[in-house]
Design an enzyme around this catalytic site. Structure first.
Site: not given
Ligand code: Q9C
Ligand code: ZN
Length: 354
Positions: A165, A201, A203, A329
């Protein structure tokens, strides 16, 4: 496959994050990397663990604004000099509309102002060990890249904090330095050959996309939750195909909530066709396992066996791969999911080894 790991990440142990004004427990925890290490360490012959070597700041500054690195290096001391905070989460950001038509502001030096200048959201705290850990993650990633440059078919960098990110000049999304982008640039510079970053990922890797958006020597390909509903919201749309010389070297495949094994694998095959068409010499995989059905911050539905199928598919590209850890996570399965991905890759490369 060799695993590069450093305990430097343990120094980065934030406790909170703020989402929509709600302060909550941090998801990006030291236990994530320790769980992955624990599961891989159970198979020491398949996954020998090596320490990273120091690579200095030059590979970071080849990709990131030097001001970002200088800020992260000194932020903790500067904040503490003003106010004793356990962790720093800015609240005022440099929204582009605030100075529309006015040009950029001076680079601030005050603690609150500089955090809001270099950070873009409220889930990525600075704590006392953040810089040391972020530097360690970059060294882990570059050491994995060196193994591949030295002739290994693949290597896995157990990076923490993650990186995808972080754009050239900001941090956010639990990411401080963009490990995958630093490695992709390092590989492209070292070999003079094309590199693809394949980002799986959950995201969208807005930082990696931004860093390579105008380059034709590094392709960025990502499968992710549609940014219309999913973080990082402001990048990852299908129409973002690159610009200038880089036009056509960026591919986004935004996917629906509930995307299951079969739907995901169909999208991954599509992505790999475009990688094949680009023809990179080396692949960097941004491996997030937050696509898992039980992940607490994402909405895909992948199962543990699907990660092995994904790794096997990526291996069919027949190119050397630097696999770098991004998100994931759900602690009870994070290790198994990563292990399955890496094992699926290896078993396809050398079926006799499994
Ligand atoms: N309170 C990576 O997976 N939003 N970053 C989380 C939960 C931020 C994810 C919302 C997600 C960042 C590397
Ligand atoms: Zn993620």
């Amino acid at each position: 496959m060799q695993v590069v790991y450093s305990p430097a990440h343990l120094a980065h142990a934030p406790t909170t994050e703020v989402e929509l004004g709600v302060s909550m427990a941090q998801y990006e925890l030291p236990a994530r990397a320790e769980e992955i290490r624990r599961v891989l360490a159970a198979e020491p012959e398949r996954f020998p663990v090596v320490e990273p070597t120091g690579h200095g700041v030059a590979p970071i500054e080849a990709v990131h604004d030097a001001g970002l690195r200088a800020f992260l290096a000194t932020a903790w001391e500067r904040v503490q000099a003003e106010q004793a905070l356990a962790e720093v989460i800015p609240d005022t950001f440099i929204h582009p509309a605030l100075r529309e038509g006015m040009g950029p502001p001076p680079v601030p030096t005050g603690a609150a102002a500089s955090a809001g200048y270099w950070c873009f959201e409220t889930m990525t705290p600075l704590v006392s060990g953040t810089y040391e850990a972020a530097r360690g993650a970059v060294d882990v990633a570059l050491t994995a890249a060196d193994l591949v440059l030295g002739g290994s078919r693949a290597a896995y960098g157990l990076c923490r904090p993650p990186g995808h990110h972080a754009p050239r000049a900001a941090y956010g999304g639990y990411c401080y330095f963009n490990n995958a982008a630093i490695v992709a640039h390092h590989l492209a510079a070292a070999t003079g050959a094309k590199v693809t970053v394949l980002d799986v990922d959950y995201h969208h890797g807005n930082g990696t996309q931004q860093i390579f958006y105008e380059r034709d020597d590094v392709q960025y390909v990502s499968l992710h939750g549609d940014p219309n509903r999913a973080y990082p919201y402001f990048a990852g749309y299908r129409g973002e195909i690159g610009a200038g010389r880089g036009r056509g070297t960026n591919l986004n495949l935004p996917l629906a909530p509930g995307t299951d094994d079969d739907a995901y694998l169909v999208a991954l095959v599509q992505a790999l066709e475009q990688v094949e068409a680009f023809g990179p010499a080396t692949i960097v995989v941004s491996l997030g396992v937050d696509t898992f059905h039980l992940d607490p911050i994402a909405d895909f539905a992948l199962t543990t066996p699907a990660f092995a199928r994904c790794g096997a598919l990526v291996a069919t590209l027949g190119r050397p791969c630097v696999v770098l850890q991004e998100g994931g996570y759900y602690l009870p399965a994070i290790g198994e999911n990563v292990r399955n991905w890496l094992t699926g890759f290896e078993d396809r490369v050398s079926p006799a080894a499994g």
